[in-house]
Motif scaffolding. Structure first.
Motif, mmCIF file in Angstrom:
data_model
loop_
_atom_site.group_PDB
_atom_site.id
_atom_site.type_symbol
_atom_site.label_atom_id
_atom_site.label_comp_id
_atom_site.label_asym_id
_atom_site.label_seq_id
_atom_site.Cartn_x
_atom_site.Cartn_y
_atom_site.Cartn_z
ATOM 1 N N ALA A 146 9.603 17.421 -7.245
ATOM 2 C CA ALA A 146 10.072 16.686 -6.068
ATOM 3 C C ALA A 146 9.171 15.494 -5.774
ATOM 4 C CB ALA A 146 10.125 17.624 -4.860
ATOM 5 N N GLY A 147 7.855 15.692 -5.902
ATOM 6 C CA GLY A 147 6.939 14.579 -5.690
ATOM 7 C C GLY A 147 7.181 13.450 -6.675
ATOM 8 N N ALA A 148 7.420 13.800 -7.944
ATOM 9 C CA ALA A 148 7.698 12.771 -8.942
ATOM 10 C C ALA A 148 9.007 12.043 -8.627
ATOM 11 C CB ALA A 148 7.756 13.411 -10.325
ATOM 12 N N GLY A 149 10.030 12.790 -8.195
ATOM 13 C CA GLY A 149 11.285 12.141 -7.837
ATOM 14 C C GLY A 149 11.140 11.196 -6.658
ATOM 15 N N TYR A 150 10.402 11.607 -5.651
ATOM 16 C CA TYR A 150 10.169 10.723 -4.504
ATOM 17 C C TYR A 150 9.331 9.511 -4.895
ATOM 18 C CZ TYR A 150 12.240 13.648 -0.890
ATOM 19 O OH TYR A 150 13.123 14.333 -0.094
ATOM 20 N N ALA A 151 8.429 9.681 -5.849
ATOM 21 C CA ALA A 151 7.641 8.534 -6.302
ATOM 22 C C ALA A 151 8.535 7.490 -6.952
ATOM 23 C CB ALA A 151 6.564 8.996 -7.273
ATOM 24 N N VAL A 152 9.470 7.948 -7.779
ATOM 25 C CA VAL A 152 10.424 7.000 -8.386
ATOM 26 C C VAL A 152 11.278 6.345 -7.306
ATOM 27 C CG1 VAL A 152 12.379 6.815 -9.958
ATOM 28 C CG2 VAL A 152 10.434 8.251 -10.567
ATOM 29 N N LEU A 153 11.671 7.125 -6.298
ATOM 30 C CA LEU A 153 12.448 6.560 -5.203
ATOM 31 C C LEU A 153 11.632 5.527 -4.428
ATOM 32 C CD1 LEU A 153 15.095 6.615 -3.654
ATOM 33 C CD2 LEU A 153 14.207 8.512 -2.299
ATOM 34 N N ALA A 154 10.352 5.809 -4.239
ATOM 35 C CA ALA A 154 9.493 4.825 -3.573
ATOM 36 C C ALA A 154 9.399 3.540 -4.377
ATOM 37 C CB ALA A 154 8.100 5.424 -3.370
ATOM 38 N N VAL B 267 0.822 -1.199 0.000
ATOM 39 C CA VAL B 267 0.000 0.000 0.000
ATOM 40 C C VAL B 267 0.861 1.256 0.000
ATOM 41 C CG1 VAL B 267 -0.209 0.018 2.508
ATOM 42 C CG2 VAL B 267 -1.919 1.169 1.127
ATOM 43 N N LEU B 268 2.027 1.228 0.685
ATOM 44 C CA LEU B 268 2.869 2.424 0.726
ATOM 45 C C LEU B 268 3.437 2.787 -0.638
ATOM 46 C CD1 LEU B 268 4.777 2.133 4.130
ATOM 47 C CD2 LEU B 268 2.911 3.672 3.510
ATOM 48 N N PRO B 269 4.043 1.850 -1.397
ATOM 49 C CA PRO B 269 4.505 2.235 -2.737
ATOM 50 C C PRO B 269 3.380 2.724 -3.634
ATOM 51 C CG PRO B 269 5.477 0.151 -2.075
ATOM 52 C CD PRO B 269 4.444 0.473 -1.053
ATOM 53 N N LEU B 270 2.238 2.043 -3.592
ATOM 54 C CA LEU B 270 1.124 2.498 -4.425
ATOM 55 C C LEU B 270 0.617 3.864 -3.966
ATOM 56 C CD1 LEU B 270 -0.933 -0.764 -4.997
ATOM 57 C CD2 LEU B 270 0.299 0.578 -6.697
ATOM 58 N N LEU B 271 0.612 4.081 -2.642
ATOM 59 C CA LEU B 271 0.194 5.385 -2.137
ATOM 60 C C LEU B 271 1.128 6.475 -2.637
ATOM 61 C CD1 LEU B 271 -1.505 7.182 -0.307
ATOM 62 C CD2 LEU B 271 -0.041 6.499 1.602
ATOM 63 N N ALA B 272 2.435 6.219 -2.591
ATOM 64 C CA ALA B 272 3.390 7.210 -3.085
ATOM 65 C C ALA B 272 3.208 7.456 -4.578
ATOM 66 C CB ALA B 272 4.817 6.741 -2.787
ATOM 67 N N LEU B 273 3.053 6.390 -5.340
ATOM 68 C CA LEU B 273 2.923 6.541 -6.779
ATOM 69 C C LEU B 273 1.649 7.291 -7.147
ATOM 70 C CD1 LEU B 273 4.119 3.036 -8.069
ATOM 71 C CD2 LEU B 273 5.321 5.206 -8.246
ATOM 72 N N LEU B 274 0.520 6.880 -6.603
ATOM 73 C CA LEU B 274 -0.737 7.513 -6.983
ATOM 74 C C LEU B 274 -0.815 8.959 -6.482
ATOM 75 C CD1 LEU B 274 -1.496 4.577 -7.727
ATOM 76 C CD2 LEU B 274 -3.824 5.149 -7.053
ATOM 77 N N LEU C 183 4.149 6.955 -17.762
ATOM 78 C CA LEU C 183 5.100 6.195 -18.575
ATOM 79 C C LEU C 183 6.461 6.105 -17.900
ATOM 80 C CD1 LEU C 183 4.215 7.572 -22.121
ATOM 81 C CD2 LEU C 183 3.559 5.382 -21.117
ATOM 82 N N ALA C 184 6.839 7.154 -17.160
ATOM 83 C CA ALA C 184 8.115 7.114 -16.446
ATOM 84 C C ALA C 184 8.105 6.037 -15.370
ATOM 85 C CB ALA C 184 8.407 8.488 -15.835
ATOM 86 N N VAL C 185 6.952 5.838 -14.715
ATOM 87 C CA VAL C 185 6.847 4.788 -13.699
ATOM 88 C C VAL C 185 7.047 3.415 -14.330
ATOM 89 C CG1 VAL C 185 5.219 3.637 -12.149
ATOM 90 C CG2 VAL C 185 5.415 6.125 -12.130
ATOM 91 N N VAL C 186 6.389 3.188 -15.448
ATOM 92 C CA VAL C 186 6.532 1.887 -16.124
ATOM 93 C C VAL C 186 7.966 1.680 -16.590
ATOM 94 C CG1 VAL C 186 5.736 0.511 -18.079
ATOM 95 C CG2 VAL C 186 4.104 1.925 -16.800
ATOM 96 N N ALA C 187 8.572 2.745 -17.161
ATOM 97 C CA ALA C 187 9.945 2.624 -17.645
ATOM 98 C C ALA C 187 10.918 2.360 -16.503
ATOM 99 C CB ALA C 187 10.332 3.895 -18.397
ATOM 100 N N ALA C 188 10.727 3.032 -15.370
ATOM 101 C CA ALA C 188 11.603 2.802 -14.220
ATOM 102 C C ALA C 188 11.468 1.381 -13.693
ATOM 103 C CB ALA C 188 11.297 3.815 -13.120
ATOM 104 N N THR C 189 10.241 0.864 -13.682
ATOM 105 C CA THR C 189 10.024 -0.504 -13.213
ATOM 106 C C THR C 189 10.721 -1.519 -14.118
ATOM 107 O OG1 THR C 189 7.886 0.153 -12.302
ATOM 108 C CG2 THR C 189 8.271 -2.196 -12.627
ATOM 109 N N VAL C 190 10.534 -1.364 -15.420
ATOM 110 C CA VAL C 190 11.167 -2.296 -16.362
ATOM 111 C C VAL C 190 12.676 -2.196 -16.286
ATOM 112 C CG1 VAL C 190 11.428 -2.846 -18.817
ATOM 113 C CG2 VAL C 190 9.170 -2.282 -17.888
ATOM 114 N N GLY C 191 13.188 -0.977 -16.162
ATOM 115 C CA GLY C 191 14.637 -0.807 -16.074
ATOM 116 C C GLY C 191 15.208 -1.422 -14.820
#
Length: 904
Positions: free
Chosen positions: A770-778, A537-544, A872-880
């Motif tokens: 900053a929020g987008a960067g923290y989401a990728v970090l999450a 729930v925490l990663p999804l909470l950060a991402l959404l 799309l950045a979330v999907v790309a980061a996950t695949v990478g």
């Protein structure tokens, strides 16, 4: 001898230095950003307040204290003594002490003096008389004249001995503007009426040039600097005019004003120091001004100068305009701040949880050996504090140095909150996991761990709060309160909770048909994705939350830009406008059409004084080429119309016309005559009605085919251009430098005239980034948490014949469904948030500030880029990340990976 025991904290830090360094970097970054946000807001709000005060006229911002002359009951000597520089200076300083902080007077622009309350008629015949009326002169003895001039022709006025009300002649200086307009020279004598004796002679000994003409010293009373041509009030259209001017006496000559026919008033001018004004002190400042104008402050001043003292200033109105602008900007910035703060908090919680999970076996063993829960939590807090406290202090220090000139308390509080959260999270997480002593933990995926009743109640509570926030925002608008600012964040939280509960269902449904395939990778990856950790729930909470905030932020910025662009278009009528009061040169339209960047051109003849019907009202009439003008209206979307509306003649012979709604309602569809400015008359009939048209940017209008006008009236006096990157200086040179050239881009830039607007946009953009960067970090933290288990799985499967390419596909396919669902859910949540909140959010204040532009309310605009690019950045980061893990695992031996998996 007792053995020496190594300290717990030092031992733990030495065993995992990489984790300690990573935590320190995370705390430094988060504390720095948290401390920088309030300071950045303070800086741009202070800059906006100072800009508002500096742009206002000193007549509005200066606090002026006026006092009537000394009481007639006093002796003449006492009255004269009250107007001398010594007593005036003493009262000036005492009144200055009454002016409370935060209103800090500027000593360089504040002053005091004595001035005649009303100008007096000068009897000298050599003074100019435009309408035969004598000039009127005001006498002023203002302190500090020598320090506020740059050039003196002659010398400054002075006195020879004590000056009294019976002194027959005094010296004065005038500004260069006054000397030029009133024909005053060195040695000129100006006579003003006196009481009970001959006129007072004022001899001009110096002509001065003001050092800072726009400063408060000269501009609080503009007549001291610049003469004015006044008009005698009357109903006669032929007005009578006379000159108003001021003569500047020496402060020692002020008692001479008691002998004139005018009443001398003493005054004090306190100009505020712009650098001392702070936005957070606005309410206190307005309270101080109210006290000075009609409260305790006025009573204290009256005790020093007399009961008839008045205090006047319009600074409170300037502050009111500023606070209205600030009130419209703050809620929008708060949305971005809450969004970025939520994502950062989630990342800190995830980092603490990762640290606690890494020590799960060790902590469980300590609990089994009798360690108390309180002692365990204390040691974890101490261990984390050794790293987090210096890191938090460093981050706060960086923010304080990078953004000087703002409040320190809020920055320290924000950095301390981040540090405390980083210190407490591992201990709290460990306390929850190890409150019951156990050695072997059970499975923690969604197949075995069901949501408890408490969690269900908490989630339902969040749903209710989110719905209440959205409904409140739709009803009341984006006001300055936390609930409405949290509406987008709460929407993302609710979406994350729903996605955590629902996302295993479609994955399990897809796993069944995948089981029938020949390969095992697809079925295995879908099965594992459907049995993901229950703590996801925490990663999804950060991402959404990050995706929702980014979508909302992109919508805000897109709406602001669209509103400014639309307002600039309405003000100009096209991308560029070249207009003169006389007809344009014959070859100018063709020369301009060939200039770089010009896409389209419409030559228009505009007569602003055309008189339709009986001639009682005038309406602007534009003669246009129907084809070019129809293309222009279509490109700009300002009242587009078919070309045939202006070319098809009616049976009555009337000229077809495009009209505004008011003109169409007034004259209907019948033919009516229109008298043009050159005296010719045409008969028109309204065939189309539009609320706007490019040629006339405001008010009513008529648009007709230029071919129907007389040769004189048909000559174009305006060019309307469309195109990108139009060159304003080149257009001015081409038109001979006499035409007015207005560019849409220049007009659009004019709307950003307050640091409140630009600062809020920059903070908004930074918060979203900053929020987008923290989401990728999450996302990376969630993948790192599952990395050992996945590495062990790949090692086991490789012993069963799984190839490296199949292992890479397994990790990618296992991670991709969750990332894809999170990305799709985030984009959908962002779109839904915009649709829900768009009616309640008005961006007009941040877009246009105080400009009165008929562009309509500025609403949120769905920005496809901010919706799709972060997803799309979330999907790309996950695949990478999955690809990198598969590559790194393939380079290590299976035995090492199996041991790493067994130890966990």
């Amino acid at each position: 001898m007792r053995p020496v025991q190594a300290p717990w904290v030092r031992t733990r830090l030495r065993t995992a230095p990489g984790a300690a360094v990573a935590l320190a970097l995370l705390v430094v970054l988060t504390a720095c950003l948290a401390a920088a946000l309030p300071r950045a807001v303070d800086r741009y709000e202070d800059a906006g307040l100072r800009r508002a005060v500096e742009r206002a006229r000193p007549q509005s911002t200066t606090v002026a204290v006026w006092a009537q002359p000394p009481s007639p009951l006093l002796s003449q000597e006492q009255r004269e003594a009250a107007l001398r520089p010594g007593p005036l200076a003493a009262r000036y300083e005492k009144i200055r002490a009454v002016v409370d902080s935060p209103l800090v007077p500027d000593p360089g622009q504040s002053t005091y003096g004595v001035r005649t309350a009303t100008p007096m008629e000068a009897s000298d015949g050599w003074l100019p008389r435009p309408s035969g009326l004598p000039a009127r002169i005001s006498l002023a003895a203002q302190h500090g004249l020598g320090a506020h001039v740059t050039k003196v022709t002659g010398r400054l006025p002075r006195t020879d001995g004590p000056v009294t009300a019976r002194t027959p002649e005094v010296e004065a200086a005038v500004t260069a503007a006054t000397a030029k307009s009133l024909h005053i020279r060195l040695g000129s004598r100006v006579h003003v009426p006196a009481v009970g004796r001959a006129s007072l002679a004022v001899r001009v000994t110096g002509i001065v040039t003001p050092r800072d003409p726009e400063g408060a010293y000269w501009s609080t009373q503009p007549l001291l600097r610049t003469p004015a041509l006044a008009v005698v009030p009357s109903n006669d259209p032929n007005k009578d005019y006379y000159w108003l001017g001021a003569l500047l006496l020496s402060p020692d000559a002020a008692p001479a004003l008691l002998g004139t026919a005018a009443v001398p008033w003493s005054y004090r001018q306190y100009a505020p120091t712009a650098g001392s004004l702070h936005s957070y002190d606005t309410d206190r400042l307005r309270s101080v001004i109210a006290s000075l104008e009609g409260g305790p402050g006025l009573r204290r001043i009256g005790a020093l100068t007399g009961p008839t003292t008045t205090v006047s200033t319009d600074l409170d109105q300037v502050l009111g305009t500023y606070t209205a602008l600030r009130g419209g900007v703050r809620p929008l910035v708060a949305v971005a701040a809450f969004g970025a703060g939520t994502v950062a908090a989630v990342v800190l919680l995830m980092a603490g949880g990762l640290a606690a999970d890494r020590r799960r076996t060790e902590l469980a063993l300590l609990r089994a050996r009798g360690a108390s829960l309180r002692g365990l939590m204390g040691r974890l807090v101490a261990e984390t504090a050794v790293v987090a406290l210096p890191a938090g202090a460093l981050g706060c220090g960086i923010a304080l140095l990078a953004l000087p000139g703002a409040r320190v308390s809020y920055a320290i509080a924000a950095a301390a909150t981040v540090t405390a959260l980083a210190c407490a999270t591992p201990a709290v997480r460990a306390a929850v996991a190890h409150r019951v002593v156990r050695v072997h933990g059970g499975r923690a995926d969604v197949a075995s761990v069901r949501p408890s009743r408490r969690r269900t109640v908490a989630e339902l509570t969040l749903v209710v709060v989110a719905l209440g926030a959205v409904e409140t925002l739709r009803r009341q608008g984006a006001q300055d309160n936390q609930l409405t600012s949290l509406a987008p964040v709460l929407t993302g939280v609710v979406a994350a909770l729903l996605l955590v509960r629902l996302h295993p269902l479609p994955l399990r449904a897809l796993a069944r048909p995948a089981a029938r395939l020949r390969g095992t990778v697809a079925h295995l990856s879908l099965a594992r994705a459907a049995r993901t950790s229950a703590s996801a729930v925490l990663p999804l909470l950060a991402l959404l939350t990050a995706l929702t905030t980014a979508a909302f932020g992109g919508s805000v910025l897109a709406g602001v830009h669209e509103t400014r662009d639309r307002a600039a278009l309405l003000a100009v009528g096209a991308d560029a406008r070249v207009e003169t009061s006389a007809p344009l040169p014959t070859g100018l339209p063709e020369r301009v059409r060939r200039m770089p960047g010009v896409r389209g051109l419409a030559a228009v003849s505009i007569g602003y004084q055309a008189q339709p019907g009986n001639g009682t009202q005038s309406v602007p009439l534009a003669g246009v080429d129907p084809r070019d003008y129809a293309e222009l209206a279509d490109r700009t979307d300002l009242g587009p119309f078919p070309e045939a509306e202006l070319t098809a003649r009616k049976a009555s012979g009337a000229v077809p016309a495009l009209a505004s709604p008011a003109v169409a309602e007034r004259y209907g569809s019948r033919p009516f005559p229109v008298r043009l400015e050159d005296g010719s008359t045409i008969t028109v009939r309204v065939t189309a009605v539009r609320s706007r048209t490019p040629a006339v940017t405001a008010g009513d209008f008529l648009v007709v085919d230029r071919a129907a006008l007389s040769r004189t009236a048909a000559r174009p006096n305006a060019l309307l251009l469309t195109g990108a990157h139009l060159d304003g200086p080149a257009l001015r040179r081409a038109s001979g430098g006499t035409a007015s050239v207005r560019l849409r881009a220049t007009e659009r830039a004019r709307y950003v005239d307050s640091p409140l607007q630009s600062g809020a946009e920059h903070v908004y953009t930074a918060a979203v980034a900053a929020g987008a960067g923290y989401a990728v970090l999450a996302l990376l933290l969630s993948l790192l948490r599952a990395s050992p288990e996945r590495a062990a799985l790949l090692a086991r499967l490789r012993t069963m014949g799984l190839t490296r390419s199949q292992g890479r596909r397994l990790l990618i396919l296992e991670s991709l469904p969750q990332a894809a669902l999170a990305a799709a859910g985030g984009a959908l949540t962002g779109w839904a948030t915009i649709r829900l909140l768009s009616p309640a959010v008005d961006l007009t204040t941040i877009a246009l500030a105080a400009h009165d532009v008929p562009a309509g309310p500025a609403a949120l605009q769905t920005d496809p880029t901010s919706l799709t690019l972060p997803a799309l950045a979330v999907v790309a980061a996950t695949v990478g990340a999955a690809t990198a893990q598969a590559w790194w695992t393939g380079r290590r031996g299976s035995v090492a990976e199996l041991r790493a998996g067994d130890t966990r």
